[in-house]
Design a protein around this motif. Structure first.
Motif, short mmCIF file in Angstrom:
data_model
loop_
_atom_site.label_atom_id
_atom_site.label_comp_id
_atom_site.label_asym_id
_atom_site.label_seq_id
_atom_site.Cartn_x
_atom_site.Cartn_y
_atom_site.Cartn_z
N ILE A 50 0.84 -1.20 0.00
CA ILE A 50 0.00 0.00 0.00
C ILE A 50 0.88 1.25 0.00
O ILE A 50 0.58 2.23 -0.70
N ARG A 51 1.95 1.22 0.77
CA ARG A 51 2.90 2.34 0.78
C ARG A 51 3.44 2.59 -0.63
O ARG A 51 3.51 3.74 -1.09
N SER A 52 3.81 1.53 -1.31
CA SER A 52 4.31 1.65 -2.68
C SER A 52 3.26 2.23 -3.60
O SER A 52 3.56 3.08 -4.45
N ASP A 53 2.02 1.81 -3.45
CA ASP A 53 0.93 2.32 -4.28
C ASP A 53 0.70 3.81 -4.07
O ASP A 53 0.40 4.55 -5.01
N ILE A 54 0.85 4.26 -2.82
CA ILE A 54 0.67 5.68 -2.51
C ILE A 54 1.82 6.50 -3.10
O ILE A 54 1.60 7.51 -3.77
N LEU A 55 3.06 6.05 -2.87
CA LEU A 55 4.22 6.80 -3.34
C LEU A 55 4.33 6.80 -4.86
O LEU A 55 4.85 7.75 -5.45
N ALA A 56 3.81 5.75 -5.50
CA ALA A 56 3.85 5.68 -6.97
C ALA A 56 2.62 6.33 -7.60
O ALA A 56 2.43 6.27 -8.81
N THR A 57 1.78 6.95 -6.77
CA THR A 57 0.56 7.66 -7.19
C THR A 57 -0.48 6.74 -7.82
O THR A 57 -1.34 7.19 -8.56
#
Length: 234
Positions: free
Chosen positions: A20-27
């Motif tokens: 989820i963190r990756s999804d947020i940072l990758a927009t």
């Protein structure tokens, strides 16, 4: 003593947290977007408690917001939040850099030079999309700023600086390159690294603060920040 089941559950929480963190940072997830627990449980094939714990960790990192009666949402972009975040980042990042300059050894210097070189050789924008930061550059950029601080000798300080850095990354990714005038970011990074290796903590800290605040000034002029101080879910 932690059981096998407990270790497995902790591992799953970490996996869901990282994705989820990756999804947020990758927009891939937009600021303000609602994070519905049941669909996330189905997506990751985990229990409700695992998803809740992962989202709670992300809330502590300021990437997610928890609102009573509403639930979890990706933290929206807002002016006051960005200014507050910037002030906290400046204090944490410059403290870590000062300590690194005082305590860092040759291994720290070598790692810093390598991170700067890698960043300089990585294209900043996605091919064919001049206003979109490339994933490779964003990773190299994070590695450079981590390398600056890494010689501080304090695992706690390194942990404390990581949350605000990630939160600032969301602003960078969504607000996009909004420079009205050309900016030589690599020269800024190089000047900071040179001052650090020269063990000039005053100059290095001044340059790092100027670098961080300049980015904030640019983001404050972004069309997303000017419009309504938040972004709407997709």
């Amino acid at each position: 003593m932690e059981t096998d089941a407990g270790r497995k559950s902790s591992s799953r929480v970490s996996e869901v947290y990282e994705q989820i963190r990756s999804d947020i940072l990758a927009t891939r997830l937009a600021p303000g977007e609602k994070l519905k627990i049941q669909p996330l449980c189905e997506r990751f094939e985990v229990s409700l408690s695992v998803v809740r714990e992962a989202l709670t960790r992300l809330t502590e990192q300021r990437l997610v917001r928890s609102v009573p009666q509403v639930g979890f949402t990706v933290r929206p972009l807002d002016r006051s939040g960005l200014l507050d975040l910037t002030n906290v980042r400046v204090h944490l990042e410059t403290l870590a850099l000062r300590w690194a300059i005082q305590r860092g050894d040759l291994e720290w210097e070598t790692a810093l030079v390598a991170a700067l070189y890698r960043l300089g050789k990585t294209p900043q924008n996605t091919p064919g999309a001049k206003d979109e930061l490339s994933e490779a550059w964003s990773i190299a950029h994070a590695e450079f700023h981590t390398a600056l601080a890494a010689g501080c000798g304090s695992p706690l300080l390194m942990e404390l600086r990581s949350g605000p850095y990630d939160a600032a990354e969301v602003y960078r990714r969504w607000a996009g390159p909004a420079e009205r005038e050309p900016r030589d970011v690599h020269s800024e990074h190089t000047a900071i690294a040179d001052a650090a290796i020269a063990r000039d903590d005053e100059l290095a800290a001044t340059l790092l603060e100027r670098h961080i605040r300049r980015t904030t000034e640019i983001l404050m002029t972004s069309h997303l920040m000017r419009a309504d101080e938040t972004t709407k879910p997709r």
